[in-house]
Structure formats: C-alpha cells, structure tokens
Design an enzyme around this catalytic site. Structure first.
Site, PDB file in Angstrom:
ATOM      1  N   ASN A 166       0.804  -1.215   0.000  1.00 25.98           N
ATOM      2  CA  ASN A 166       0.000   0.000   0.000  1.00 25.98           C
ATOM      3  C   ASN A 166       0.843   1.274   0.000  1.00 25.98           C
ATOM      4  OD1 ASN A 166       0.289  -1.466   2.590  1.00 25.98           O
ATOM      5  ND2 ASN A 166      -0.359   0.467   3.481  1.00 25.98           N
ATOM      6  N   SER A 220     -10.976  -5.564  -0.196  1.00 20.92           N
ATOM      7  CA  SER A 220     -11.781  -4.530   0.461  1.00 20.92           C
ATOM      8  C   SER A 220     -12.408  -3.614  -0.588  1.00 20.92           C
ATOM      9  CB  SER A 220     -10.868  -3.715   1.379  1.00 20.92           C
ATOM     10  OG  SER A 220     -11.594  -2.668   1.976  1.00 20.92           O
ATOM     11  N   HIS A 271     -13.767  -0.565  -0.588  1.00 20.89           N
ATOM     12  CA  HIS A 271     -13.543   0.886  -0.720  1.00 20.89           C
ATOM     13  C   HIS A 271     -12.236   1.222  -1.438  1.00 20.89           C
ATOM     14  CE1 HIS A 271     -10.600   1.986   2.586  1.00 20.89           C
ATOM     15  NE2 HIS A 271     -10.949   0.777   3.006  1.00 20.89           N
ATOM     16  N   THR A 299     -25.923 -10.487  10.365  1.00 15.90           N
ATOM     17  CA  THR A 299     -26.851 -10.203   9.265  1.00 15.90           C
ATOM     18  C   THR A 299     -26.098  -9.525   8.122  1.00 15.90           C
ATOM     19  OG1 THR A 299     -28.652 -10.006  10.826  1.00 15.90           O
ATOM     20  CG2 THR A 299     -28.987  -8.966   8.682  1.00 15.90           C
ATOM     21  N   CYS A 302      -3.310   4.927   7.691  1.00 18.12           N
ATOM     22  CA  CYS A 302      -3.409   4.542   9.099  1.00 18.12           C
ATOM     23  C   CYS A 302      -2.224   5.105   9.883  1.00 18.12           C
ATOM     24  CB  CYS A 302      -3.423   3.027   9.228  1.00 18.12           C
ATOM     25  SG  CYS A 302      -4.335   2.234   7.923  1.00 18.12           S
TER      26      CYS A 302
HETATM   27  N1  PLP Z   1      -4.398  -4.289   3.745  1.00 17.08           N
HETATM   28  C1  PLP Z   1      -3.886  -3.342   2.954  1.00 17.08           C
HETATM   29  C2  PLP Z   1      -2.735  -3.671   2.062  1.00 17.08           C
HETATM   30  C3  PLP Z   1      -4.428  -2.058   2.965  1.00 17.08           C
HETATM   31  O1  PLP Z   1      -3.906  -1.110   2.172  1.00 17.08           O
HETATM   32  C4  PLP Z   1      -5.512  -1.772   3.834  1.00 17.08           C
HETATM   33  C5  PLP Z   1      -6.060  -0.400   3.915  1.00 17.08           C
HETATM   34  O2  PLP Z   1      -5.368   0.567   3.741  1.00 17.08           O
HETATM   35  C6  PLP Z   1      -6.022  -2.809   4.627  1.00 17.08           C
HETATM   36  C7  PLP Z   1      -5.436  -4.058   4.556  1.00 17.08           C
HETATM   37  C8  PLP Z   1      -7.203  -2.583   5.518  1.00 17.08           C
HETATM   38  O3  PLP Z   1      -8.371  -2.569   4.752  1.00 17.08           O
HETATM   39  P1  PLP Z   1      -9.742  -1.900   5.308  1.00 17.08           P
HETATM   40  O4  PLP Z   1      -9.555  -0.435   5.233  1.00 17.08           O
HETATM   41  O5  PLP Z   1     -10.807  -2.396   4.381  1.00 17.08           O
HETATM   42  O6  PLP Z   1      -9.943  -2.419   6.691  1.00 17.08           O
END
Ligand code: PLP
Length: 374
Positions: A151, A199, A201, A237, A324
């Site tokens: 990421n 994921s 989003h 649910t 994060c």
């Molecule tokens: N794994 C990676 C490589 C990510 O980039 C992210 C989010 O930035 C996540 C996991 C976490 O995903 P989520 O935001 O859907 O919890």
C-alpha cells in the site's frame, strides 16, 4: 472555491455511481433480512447470491469460496487468527516485514499467546525474495502470508512463486490483495493462493465491506460467532446494499482494467518527467513491477508531513505513508524495511492516482511540488 485534487486513492476511492445506484433499493425498499424464508426476503437473498457469483468470476473463484466480511482488516485478522487457532500444535506463521498493520498487529496478537511468527525481509525495491522463504520455511510452518501489492510503495510480489514454495513445504498460503483487487488482474488459480483478502472501498465500492476468498477445503476457524450466515463461517446479518455495491464496483473496474493501467502509466510518466526536468532531488520507491498510479516519492532533506500540509493548502490530497500512519511522524515500517536513507525517508509522500484523475490534475500536482520544493 478551491478545486479539490484527490490523489490519495490507495487510502480510499470515490464510490462508483453505478455501485451507488445498485445499492439504493436495498437501503430503502428491499430491506428484508436475507436469512428469512418469506418471499419479501427473496430480493435480498438473490442479490447476495448474484453478487457472490459476480465477485467470484472477477477473481477466478467459485461463488461458495467468497465469504463477505467488513473489509480488509477483518479478512486479514480472520486469516492470521483463524488459521493459528485451528492448530493445537501452535505451528509457525511466516509473513513479511512490509505487511499492512492489519496483518502485523494480528501477528503480534498471536505471538503474545505463544504462536511463533517469522518475518521475511525485502530487497531495496520492497520485494520479498522467494529464496529467503525457502530458507526459513519448514515442516513446522502452518501459514505463509505475503501481500500481493504494498500500500505504501506499490511493489508487487511474485505470489505464485511464494505460494508454490509454501505448498511444497506443506503450508497454507494467504495474500492480502486489498490494494490489488480491482487494480491489476487477480486470478486465484494463477496465483495459487488458498486465501485472499480484499476490500471494496479500495476499488470504488462502499466502505465497511470486503471479502475473504477461502479455497474449498482450506482449514480455517470461523472468526465471528453467532448465526449461520456465510456457511456458518462468519456470523452477522448480511450488509446487503454494500455487498451489491461491492460487486457492481468490482465488475466495472475489472472490465476497464487494461485501459486504466495504460492511462495511469501515462499520468505517472508525466508527473515524474516534470519533476526530473525541474532538477528535483528525489527517489521513487518501490519495484519496477508496481501498482498502476501508486507513486511513492522521497525528497532529499524535506519533511513529508510539511509537504502534505502545503499541498493540502492548495487543495491537493496526498498521503505521507499509509493512511493509518498519518498521525505518526516516524519513518514508516515499510521505508525502514527497504533501507531507505533517512535524508530521503523523512521527505516521503505517496501520490496515488485513479481513473478519475486527469492530466491537468497531474500537471497541477507537479507544479505545486516544484514551487514548494524550490
Ligand atoms: N491491507 C492493505 C494492504 C491495505 O492497504 C488496507 C487499507 O489501507 C487494509 C489491509 C485494511 O483494509 P480496510 O480499510 O478495508 O480495513
């Protein structure tokens, strides 16, 4: 009003309009609980079934191998803990030092209660070397988990090679493909993975929904206890509207994958050309084989945090590392793992472009950087 240039698509993406429209009926009129047997719930039940089929098709899986979760963090935690807790012998988990915190913190959790975890290093491009996995893996290894694409710096791993080594040693293989699904071609059989996290989003779907691909027959403890949803593996649910939105967004992104890759490559080259011709002292992090549009840049003797705020004042959204980590001014674990010199590492920003960005966005970002850096 100041124009917004959103260039932080690795943090999250704009919801696709078709996905939004597909979700609406399930937020308003078709609100039946998909687990109920009466006819009013049929629309919800059918929508979940169709979405599961669509998502499975997009990654080369079977529908029953797709389990809906609340997103990447849950899928990752489920794999690390659900795999460890299945195993009374407390066998080893192997992961890499550049994983997302959803994997790394879950590994710390199991380590605290006596499950051993081994961390693989990377080369300076952020690539895990299959040879290192071959050296470290043993018959005591239960699970290997290495992300498909990073990421922060976008490096793509040789997952097929890593999965093959794992299987030869009798271990299971998981990949965190949260940054990859909907952005590069992902086929679970070509990759040879047993489990894969995704994921919505991150690929223009809604927030708070994702899935875990679990290959038929792969042993994994259920993670959330309660009702019998998701074949008894993940209670709760179903979030019908979000599941529908996720499938719609993924289908659309996958259909346009090749065009988007070419387009983003062009935007990326434009940005780098402007910086090079402005004689800016910077390095571009990550491997040659990287996520389209994910551009991690480290500027010599600069402060990434300050750069982010200067760009913000101009209406440009970028990130310093992973979202994060944006409260944290330390050099990220990924930049430390690739051994980036501190004079560059401190001045790192991540620009992550999407199909919605234009050439003029990129020109403006580049001009803004030139002005700030000079
Ligand atoms: N794994 C990676 C490589 C990510 O980039 C992210 C989010 O930035 C996540 C996991 C976490 O995903 P989520 O935001 O859907 O919890």
């Amino acid at each position: 009003m100041k124009r917004l240039i959103y260039a932080d698509n690795a943090a999250t993406t704009q919801l696709d309009k078709n996905a939004f429209e597909a979700m609406q009926p399930f937020l308003l009129n078709e609100y039946g609980n998909a687990s109920q047997p009466y006819s009013f719930s049929r629309a919800a039940k059918n929508a979940i079934r169709n979405s599961r089929e669509t998502i499975a098709r997009c990654i080369g899986a079977s529908p029953e191998e797709i389990l809906f979760t609340s997103g990447g963090t849950e899928s990752d935690n489920w794999v690390i803990k659900g795999s460890a807790f299945y195993d009374e012998k407390k066998q080893e988990t192997i992961t890499s030092s550049i994983e997302h915190h959803a994997i790394l913190r879950a590994c710390e959790d199991i380590e605290r209660i006596g499950y051993p975890v081994t961390y693989l290093s990377t080369d300076p491009s952020g690539t895990v070397q299959p040879e290192e996995l071959s050296e470290k893996i043993s018959s005591k290894t239960r699970l290997v988990s290495v992300m498909l694409a990073n990421n922060e710096i976008g490096s793509i791993q040789d997952i097929a090679a890593l999965a093959e080594i794992s299987h030869l040693a009798g271990a299971l293989f998981h990949t965190d493909a949260v940054q990859a699904v909907g952005h590069i071609k992902v086929d679970v059989d070509a990759l040879g993975v047993d489990m894969l996290s995704a994921s919505a989003h991150k690929f223009n779907g809604p927030k708070g929904i994702g899935f875990l691909y679990l290959r038929k027959g792969t042993p994994l403890r259920s993670y959330i206890s309660g009702g019998a949803q998701e074949s008894g593996m993940r209670a709760g649910t179903e979030n019908v509207a979000s599941i529908v939105g996720m499938a719609e967004a993924l289908q659309k992104n996958v259909a346009g994958l090749e065009d988007t890759e070419i387009y983003l490559d062009k935007l990326e080259k434009k940005l780098l050309n402007v910086l090079h011709s402005g004689n800016i002292d910077f390095v571009r992090n990550g491997s040659k084989n990287h996520l389209p549009g994910n551009i991690s840049l480290s500027f010599r003797n600069m402060d990434g945090e300050a750069l982010l705020h200067r760009l913000d004042l101009l209406g440009i959204c970028v990130s310093t590392g992973s979202a994060c980590d944006s409260q944290n001014t330390q050099i990220s674990h990924v930049l430390q793992a690739i051994g980036l010199d501190e004079v560059y590492a401190k001045g790192t920003i991540r620009i992550s472009l999407s199909k919605y960005n234009t050439e003029s966005d990129v020109q403006e970002i580049a001009n803004a950087l030139l002005r700030i850096l000079r």
